[in-house]
Design an enzyme around this catalytic site. Structure first.
Site, PDB file in Angstrom:
ATOM      1  N   TYR A 147       0.836  -1.195   0.000  1.00  0.00           N
ATOM      2  CA  TYR A 147       0.000   0.000   0.000  1.00  0.00           C
ATOM      3  C   TYR A 147       0.875   1.251   0.000  1.00  0.00           C
ATOM      4  CZ  TYR A 147      -3.171   3.626   1.761  1.00  0.00           C
ATOM      5  OH  TYR A 147      -3.882   4.786   1.921  1.00  0.00           O
ATOM      6  N   PRO A 171     -48.701  20.813  42.343  1.00  0.00           N
ATOM      7  CA  PRO A 171     -49.290  22.081  42.827  1.00  0.00           C
ATOM      8  C   PRO A 171     -49.342  22.141  44.352  1.00  0.00           C
ATOM      9  CG  PRO A 171     -50.568  21.225  40.984  1.00  0.00           C
ATOM     10  CD  PRO A 171     -49.577  20.165  41.335  1.00  0.00           C
TER      11      PRO A 171
END
Length: 369
Positions: free
Chosen positions: A103, A281
């Site tokens: 390569y 609440p």
């Protein structure tokens, strides 16, 4: 400006193409190994710049190295000469060109062709010997150990590490793209005869593996990697790009009681912790104070009041908050504080603390405001 990109289906090319598409007055010409070679002659007649990114690094036969890395380069340069086009040519070579393998030999041969071409024609040639490149869209189980490890670990697959002490030099795809665009503009980073990406990260293979596994574990730990480390930040982005498409989300542990819930979202070792608090609440939460731990509250849904009383004082300070005006309230040390939901729906508060919760050293002392 007409830009020719060879190897247009490859990792670097895919990223380069989407980057160039965001720029004005750019006409992208793409060529891949499956295209007709005659198309190359058409493109080399009109192109103003060539990104020669095509290459072969995992062939079925050894001779394909020279075919993909030398012969294609030779054909490209011959086509440019035939069309008398002396536009700049940027070549993606590899640090393997310095090594004794097939390569590397094919890449070195391609480099030599380009140097000879430049001497003969006077055309500008830019050769980049890239080390390992990592980032999104890199193919796993091909030529990138980072891509393979990110993919396998993200998918719960095994990996093999033969030598964790191997030292690796890596460049991140976004840094590569920045350098390629600089080169297109004539501002390449030239060092002697070759060009380089300035930002190179050197790290052992074992450290990379440990980081990637820590990314996977971060979901259960509700943690974030150290984003102040440049390589860690880039590797984490890369890892996320390999997540299975049905696993983008993950559950958090909600601590639920009759008052609402409290959920840790993100913890970091140096920047504290982010949590989501939901109050029913009429519910008041808190009524405690800290020596060193400090917090920030941001109500993103509902309305309420945050009350403070300084230790040793009877004066109560009130900050009314609601989702119509997003504002951050600092919770200073030495103040007893609570938060009450004054609305008729759940109140959602994003809470940041400068340190992660430690049950053995909570720095939390309960007292009524």
């Amino acid at each position: 400006m007409k830009i020719l990109i060879t190897g247009s289906r490859g990792f670097i090319a895919k990223n380069l193409i989407v980057t160039l598409q965001q720029m004005e007055n750019i006409d992208i010409l793409t060529y891949d190994r499956n295209d007709d070679i005659e198309q190359l002659d058409i493109y080399t007649e009109v192109c103003d710049f060539v990104f020669h990114l095509a290459g072969v690094n995992r062939p079925q036969e050894v001779q394909e190295f020279m075919q993909g890395n030398y012969e294609l380069t030779s054909g490209l340069l011959s086509s440019l000469k035939k069309n008398e086009n002396r536009c700049p040519v940027l070549f993606a070579s590899s640090t393997q060109a310095l090594l004794d393998n097939k390569y590397g030999e094919s890449k070195k041969a391609g480099e030599n062709l380009l140097f000879e071409y430049s001497k003969e024609t006077g055309a500008k040639v830019l050769i980049y010997r890239f080390p390992n490149v990592f980032g999104k869209w890199c193919r796993q189980n091909y030529n990138s150990v980072v891509a393979t490890f990110c993919h396998n670990i993200a998918h719960g697959l095994p990996i093999t590490v033969n030598d964790p002490s191997v030292m690796m030099n890596l460049v991140y795809i976004d840094d590569v793209l920045e350098e390629l665009i600089n080169a297109l503009d004539g501002n390449e980073n030239m060092i002697n005869d070759f060009c380089e990406v300035p930002a190179v990260h050197t790290i052992t293979l074992g450290e990379i593996v440990d980081l990637i596994y820590s990314f996977k574990n971060s979901r259960e730990e509700r943690s974030l990697p150290n984003m102040s480390n440049d390589f860690t930040k880039k590797l984490y982005s890369t890892y996320l790009s390999y997540l299975p498409e049905d696993q983008f989300s993950y559950d958090l542990k909600m601590n639920v009681d009759e008052r609402g819930s409290f959920t840790e979202f993100i913890k970091t070792p140096d920047k504290g912790q982010v949590s989501v608090n939901i109050s029913k609440p009429g519910i008041t939460k808190g009524n405690h104070w800290h020596h060193t731990k400090n917090e920030k509250f941001l109500v993103v849904s509902g309305k309420g009041v945050i009350r403070f009383r300084r230790i040793g004082s009877n004066d109560v300070i009130e900050y009314y908050v609601n989702d119509s005006k997003l504002e951050v309230v600092d919770i200073p040390v030495g103040y007893i504080h609570n938060i009450e939901n004054l609305g008729n729906k759940d109140m959602v508060t994003i809470m940041w603390a400068n340190e992660c919760f430690d049950p053995d050293k909570s720095d939390t002392f309960f007292l009524e405001v």
